[in-house]
Design a protein around this motif. Structure first.
Motif, PDB file in Angstrom:
ATOM      1  N   ALA A 140      -1.822  -8.929  -6.344  1.00 44.34           N
ATOM      2  CA  ALA A 140      -1.924  -7.909  -7.106  1.00 44.34           C
ATOM      3  C   ALA A 140      -1.930  -6.432  -6.049  1.00 44.34           C
ATOM      4  CB  ALA A 140      -3.287  -7.847  -7.689  1.00 44.34           C
ATOM      5  N   THR A 141      -2.457  -6.653  -4.996  1.00 41.74           N
ATOM      6  CA  THR A 141      -2.359  -5.531  -3.966  1.00 41.74           C
ATOM      7  C   THR A 141      -0.936  -5.256  -3.397  1.00 41.74           C
ATOM      8  OG1 THR A 141      -4.542  -6.264  -3.022  1.00 41.74           O
ATOM      9  CG2 THR A 141      -3.362  -4.989  -1.624  1.00 41.74           C
ATOM     10  N   GLU A 142      -0.204  -6.501  -3.260  1.00 41.09           N
ATOM     11  CA  GLU A 142       1.207  -6.003  -2.910  1.00 41.09           C
ATOM     12  C   GLU A 142       2.059  -5.447  -3.886  1.00 41.09           C
ATOM     13  OE1 GLU A 142       3.006  -9.566  -1.242  1.00 41.09           O
ATOM     14  OE2 GLU A 142       1.512  -9.852   0.041  1.00 41.09           O
ATOM     15  N   ILE A 143       1.796  -5.713  -5.215  1.00 43.24           N
ATOM     16  CA  ILE A 143       2.429  -5.207  -6.290  1.00 43.24           C
ATOM     17  C   ILE A 143       2.003  -3.720  -6.367  1.00 43.24           C
ATOM     18  CG2 ILE A 143       2.848  -5.263  -8.638  1.00 43.24           C
ATOM     19  CD1 ILE A 143       2.592  -8.250  -8.613  1.00 43.24           C
ATOM     20  N   MET A 144       0.927  -3.313  -6.138  1.00 34.70           N
ATOM     21  CA  MET A 144       0.607  -2.091  -6.575  1.00 34.70           C
ATOM     22  C   MET A 144       1.131  -1.312  -5.173  1.00 34.70           C
ATOM     23  SD  MET A 144      -3.499  -1.725  -7.908  1.00 34.70           S
ATOM     24  CE  MET A 144      -4.143  -3.063  -6.893  1.00 34.70           C
ATOM     25  N   LYS A 145       1.084  -1.777  -4.060  1.00 32.81           N
ATOM     26  CA  LYS A 145       1.745  -0.925  -2.870  1.00 32.81           C
ATOM     27  C   LYS A 145       3.183  -0.603  -3.171  1.00 32.81           C
ATOM     28  CE  LYS A 145      -1.556  -2.055   0.623  1.00 32.81           C
ATOM     29  NZ  LYS A 145      -1.764  -2.552   1.702  1.00 32.81           N
ATOM     30  N   ILE A 146       3.874  -1.852  -3.693  1.00 35.64           N
ATOM     31  CA  ILE A 146       5.362  -1.569  -3.804  1.00 35.64           C
ATOM     32  C   ILE A 146       5.623  -0.523  -4.752  1.00 35.64           C
ATOM     33  CG2 ILE A 146       7.421  -2.975  -4.723  1.00 35.64           C
ATOM     34  CD1 ILE A 146       6.047  -5.513  -3.404  1.00 35.64           C
ATOM     35  N   VAL A 147       4.959  -0.795  -5.779  1.00 36.68           N
ATOM     36  CA  VAL A 147       5.367   0.345  -7.102  1.00 36.68           C
ATOM     37  C   VAL A 147       4.894   1.637  -6.667  1.00 36.68           C
ATOM     38  CG1 VAL A 147       4.651   0.866  -9.439  1.00 36.68           C
ATOM     39  CG2 VAL A 147       4.999  -1.636  -8.860  1.00 36.68           C
ATOM     40  N   LYS A 148       3.763   1.660  -5.846  1.00 29.09           N
ATOM     41  CA  LYS A 148       3.582   3.177  -5.771  1.00 29.09           C
ATOM     42  C   LYS A 148       4.700   3.749  -4.819  1.00 29.09           C
ATOM     43  CE  LYS A 148      -1.451   3.524  -5.795  1.00 29.09           C
ATOM     44  NZ  LYS A 148      -2.615   3.889  -5.048  1.00 29.09           N
ATOM     45  N   THR A 149       5.198   2.918  -3.499  1.00 28.87           N
ATOM     46  CA  THR A 149       6.044   3.366  -2.817  1.00 28.87           C
ATOM     47  C   THR A 149       7.380   3.850  -3.409  1.00 28.87           C
ATOM     48  OG1 THR A 149       5.252   2.062  -0.855  1.00 28.87           O
ATOM     49  CG2 THR A 149       7.469   2.685  -0.916  1.00 28.87           C
ATOM     50  N   LEU A 150       7.922   3.047  -4.399  1.00 27.56           N
ATOM     51  CA  LEU A 150       8.987   3.158  -5.170  1.00 27.56           C
ATOM     52  C   LEU A 150       8.868   4.297  -6.094  1.00 27.56           C
ATOM     53  CD1 LEU A 150      10.060  -0.477  -6.124  1.00 27.56           C
ATOM     54  CD2 LEU A 150      11.301   0.983  -4.323  1.00 27.56           C
ATOM     55  N   LEU A 151       7.760   4.306  -6.795  1.00 29.74           N
ATOM     56  CA  LEU A 151       7.721   5.595  -7.766  1.00 29.74           C
ATOM     57  C   LEU A 151       7.312   6.917  -7.184  1.00 29.74           C
ATOM     58  CD1 LEU A 151       5.965   3.951 -10.810  1.00 29.74           C
ATOM     59  CD2 LEU A 151       8.272   4.675 -10.534  1.00 29.74           C
ATOM     60  N   ASN A 152       7.004   6.878  -5.727  1.00 29.34           N
ATOM     61  CA  ASN A 152       6.840   8.302  -5.105  1.00 29.34           C
ATOM     62  C   ASN A 152       8.203   8.524  -4.111  1.00 29.34           C
ATOM     63  OD1 ASN A 152       4.011   8.571  -5.633  1.00 29.34           O
ATOM     64  ND2 ASN A 152       3.007   7.186  -3.705  1.00 29.34           N
ATOM     65  N   GLY A 153       9.081   7.653  -4.613  1.00 27.39           N
ATOM     66  CA  GLY A 153      10.580   8.125  -4.362  1.00 27.39           C
ATOM     67  C   GLY A 153      10.791   7.708  -2.811  1.00 27.39           C
TER      68      GLY A 153
END
Length: 364
Positions: A140-153
């Motif tokens: 879950a931690t990895e997924i949140m970090k990945i999604v945040k990086t992508l959605l922050n452009g």
């Protein structure tokens, strides 16, 4: 304390997507079962009542699919925010980022240009899957970090235990160009570490005031150790009536037709039924007095027929407001509330309590 002296908080309601709506706890009612019409009506009533946000929960065996429902509701509401729940593992992380961005765009922005989508991250087992809690929270931690990086452009170059990904962000972004807030809850050490490292709003289920303050202190320290800060939210049921006797009688009425075996079956049906937070709700019920109250105005009877959030704030408008303000003093900045039946109690809270609270969408 006057309304003007009290800090603003976010007040959310709950749409019963997981077949969690009753007139009498544990007694299914076809009119209150999870359906497009019924759950849409709850969201619409919450918007009409003035709530800031509405939680769209996630379950597997228990009702409508949350993602499809959220996308449809995004076209139906005009002002209220949606707190969309998603289970880690349902989507490949880059696809989850696209899904969030798409929902955000369908929902639109508020008058200040802020997005109206938040995401409730759930780290439970997937249907048919069993992963130990430690690795599951790492995922879950990895997924949140990945999604945040992508959605922050930002370009993603991620190497972890579960994912090794290198890719550019998707063309579809959120309206703000930033990742929406991640709301996340869990009481175990692993869950707390996951929240401290990657979540934005740490959600708690009902507990005694001393435990609430203890948990807030612990989570602030964990987040600080990781160079981060957290906001705090509180998920609870509510029963508000003009008199305390009336509120307590209604609580008793909710349980008046409950068969204990049926209640046990409901509690054990959830995929989350054995986690630490659920067990804590059962501990509270065991510690309660003969009427089910574990402390002033906190009634644990709902945990007899519900896995998860199992206690209600019960009392008069003034008592409910005082309890909410006590939670604010302990650090809570957001409340996710519900009651049975959900439309009826939504109206009660909107009539008696909401106008007396300084509230608005949570600022992050």
């Amino acid at each position: 304390m006057t309304q003007q002296q009290t800090p603003q908080c976010e007040v959310s309601w709950f749409s019963a997507l997981c077949d969690d709506d009753y007139e009498f706890l544990g007694v299914p009612d076809p009119q209150l079962a999870s359906s497009w019409e019924h759950c849409r009506g709850i969201v619409q009533r919450a918007e009409e009542g003035g709530f800031d946000n509405v939680l769209l929960p996630s379950g597997y065996q228990l009702g409508l699919d949350t993602t499809v429902f959220a996308a449809a509701m995004a076209t139906q509401v005009k002002r209220i925010k949606l707190l969309w729940a998603t289970r880690m593992g349902e989507d490949w992380p880059p696809q989850l980022a696209r899904r969030i961005a798409t929902l955000d765009r369908i929902l639109g922005s508020d008058a200040q240009g802020n997005g109206r989508l938040n995401v409730n991250i759930i780290s439970s087992d997937m249907p048919g899957e069993k992963i130990e809690s430690g690795p599951r929270y790492v995922r879950a931690t990895e997924i949140m970090k990945i999604v945040k990086t992508l959605l922050n452009g930002e370009h993603l170059d991620f190497q972890g235990e579960f994912f090794n990904l290198k890719l550019d962000p998707p063309r579809i972004t959120t309206l703000s160009g930033k990742c929406p807030a991640f709301y996340f809850g869990g009481l175990s050490h692993e869950a707390r570490e996951c929240a401290a490292e990657a979540a934005d709003v740490y959600l708690m289920w009902p507990d005694t005031m001393d435990k609430v303050r203890e948990t807030v202190t612990d989570m602030k320290a964990r987040a600080k150790a990781k160079g981060r800060t957290l906001k705090f939210g509180y998920r609870a049921h509510v029963i508000v009536r003009e008199t305390e006797d009336e509120a307590r009688r209604y609580a008793d009425r909710l349980l008046s037709k409950l068969d204990e075996e049926a209640g046990k079956a409901i509690r054990e049906k959830s995929l989350d039924a054995k986690n630490y937070g659920v067990q804590r709700q059962q501990e509270l019920r065991s510690a309660a007095d003969g009427d089910g109250f574990v402390e002033d105005n906190l009634w644990t009877g709902i945990s007899r027929a519900r896995s998860g959030c199992g206690a209600a704030i019960v009392g008069t408008p003034d008592q409910v407001i005082a309890k909410l303000r006590a939670y604010q003093d302990a650090g809570m900045e957001a409340f996710i509330l519900s009651g049975y039946p959900h439309v009826n109690e939504c109206d009660m809270f909107a009539r008696y309590v909401l106008p007396q609270i300084q509230h608005g969408p949570l600022a992050l």
